[in-house]
Motif scaffolding. Sequence first.
Motif, PDB file in Angstrom:
ATOM      1  N   VAL A 246      -0.029  -0.132  10.102  1.00 39.41           N
ATOM      2  CA  VAL A 246       1.396  -0.117   9.759  1.00 39.41           C
ATOM      3  C   VAL A 246       1.598   0.780   8.542  1.00 39.41           C
ATOM      4  CG1 VAL A 246       1.805  -2.437  10.654  1.00 39.41           C
ATOM      5  CG2 VAL A 246       1.236  -2.118   8.239  1.00 39.41           C
ATOM      6  N   VAL A 247       2.815   1.181   8.352  1.00 38.45           N
ATOM      7  CA  VAL A 247       3.210   1.900   7.139  1.00 38.45           C
ATOM      8  C   VAL A 247       3.962   0.925   6.251  1.00 38.45           C
ATOM      9  CG1 VAL A 247       4.564   3.803   6.171  1.00 38.45           C
ATOM     10  CG2 VAL A 247       3.362   4.097   8.354  1.00 38.45           C
TER      11      VAL A 247
ATOM     12  N   THR B 284       2.015   2.538  -8.710  1.00 44.22           N
ATOM     13  CA  THR B 284       0.887   2.540  -7.790  1.00 44.22           C
ATOM     14  C   THR B 284       1.095   1.471  -6.726  1.00 44.22           C
ATOM     15  OG1 THR B 284      -0.612   3.228  -9.568  1.00 44.22           O
ATOM     16  CG2 THR B 284      -1.603   2.355  -7.558  1.00 44.22           C
ATOM     17  N   ILE B 285       0.949   1.855  -5.484  1.00 39.73           N
ATOM     18  CA  ILE B 285       1.038   0.896  -4.383  1.00 39.73           C
ATOM     19  C   ILE B 285      -0.365   0.445  -4.011  1.00 39.73           C
ATOM     20  CG2 ILE B 285       0.970   2.680  -2.577  1.00 39.73           C
ATOM     21  CD1 ILE B 285       2.961   0.945  -0.987  1.00 39.73           C
ATOM     22  N   SER B 286      -0.497  -0.809  -3.678  1.00 36.14           N
ATOM     23  CA  SER B 286      -1.783  -1.337  -3.245  1.00 36.14           C
ATOM     24  C   SER B 286      -1.526  -2.492  -2.281  1.00 36.14           C
ATOM     25  CB  SER B 286      -2.624  -1.798  -4.430  1.00 36.14           C
ATOM     26  OG  SER B 286      -1.984  -2.871  -5.106  1.00 36.14           O
TER      27      SER B 286
ATOM     28  N   SER C  45       3.018   4.233   2.160  1.00 30.82           N
ATOM     29  CA  SER C  45       1.598   4.457   2.381  1.00 30.82           C
ATOM     30  C   SER C  45       1.181   3.885   3.710  1.00 30.82           C
ATOM     31  CB  SER C  45       0.785   3.794   1.259  1.00 30.82           C
ATOM     32  OG  SER C  45      -0.605   3.958   1.473  1.00 30.82           O
ATOM     33  N   SER C  46       0.232   4.547   4.336  1.00 29.23           N
ATOM     34  CA  SER C  46      -0.388   3.976   5.517  1.00 29.23           C
ATOM     35  C   SER C  46      -1.232   2.790   5.082  1.00 29.23           C
ATOM     36  CB  SER C  46      -1.257   5.023   6.219  1.00 29.23           C
ATOM     37  OG  SER C  46      -2.280   5.472   5.335  1.00 29.23           O
ATOM     38  N   TRP C  47      -1.453   1.866   5.993  1.00 26.72           N
ATOM     39  CA  TRP C  47      -2.230   0.677   5.628  1.00 26.72           C
ATOM     40  C   TRP C  47      -3.635   1.044   5.199  1.00 26.72           C
ATOM     41  CZ3 TRP C  47      -0.148  -3.721   4.466  1.00 26.72           C
ATOM     42  CH2 TRP C  47      -0.950  -4.856   4.333  1.00 26.72           C
ATOM     43  N   SER C  48      -4.184   2.101   5.774  1.00 23.06           N
ATOM     44  CA  SER C  48      -5.527   2.529   5.401  1.00 23.06           C
ATOM     45  C   SER C  48      -5.547   3.213   4.050  1.00 23.06           C
ATOM     46  CB  SER C  48      -6.072   3.492   6.466  1.00 23.06           C
ATOM     47  OG  SER C  48      -5.281   4.678   6.486  1.00 23.06           O
ATOM     48  N   GLY C  49      -4.377   3.665   3.601  1.00 19.83           N
ATOM     49  CA  GLY C  49      -4.318   4.370   2.330  1.00 19.83           C
ATOM     50  C   GLY C  49      -4.584   5.854   2.437  1.00 19.83           C
TER      51      GLY C  49
END
Length: 119
Positions: A32-33, A69-71, A51-55
């Motif tokens: 997912v995004v 920062t997104i995490s 961000s894509s779920w994989s990063g």
Amino acid sequence: VQLQASGGGVVQAGGSLRLSCAAASERTLTNVVMGWFRQAPGKERERVVSSSWSGDSTYYADSVKGRFTISRDNAKNTVYLQMNNLEPEDTAVYSCAISKPNTISFAYWGQGTLVTVSS
């Protein structure tokens, strides 16, 4: 999927906040995004980060690069937005959103949490 955003509040300029977005889902979210958006009074909603779920692929608005920062925590189905060095211009209602698996359009939205940065 239901999203619950939290973590907003009032902070002085230069301070930090961490927003959380918990996704209630029957299964662990994959492919997912995820994204965070914000809307300030009198302004249109803008995408802050996605961000894509994989990063592998992450977008940051120029105004927040180097500060936000997104995490994520896969086990908790939770997305975070760490916001540092906050500025009064960051004052807005922040909402999280997630796409359906294997799509890029945001389909699920949280209710928003207010961030107020005082000067």
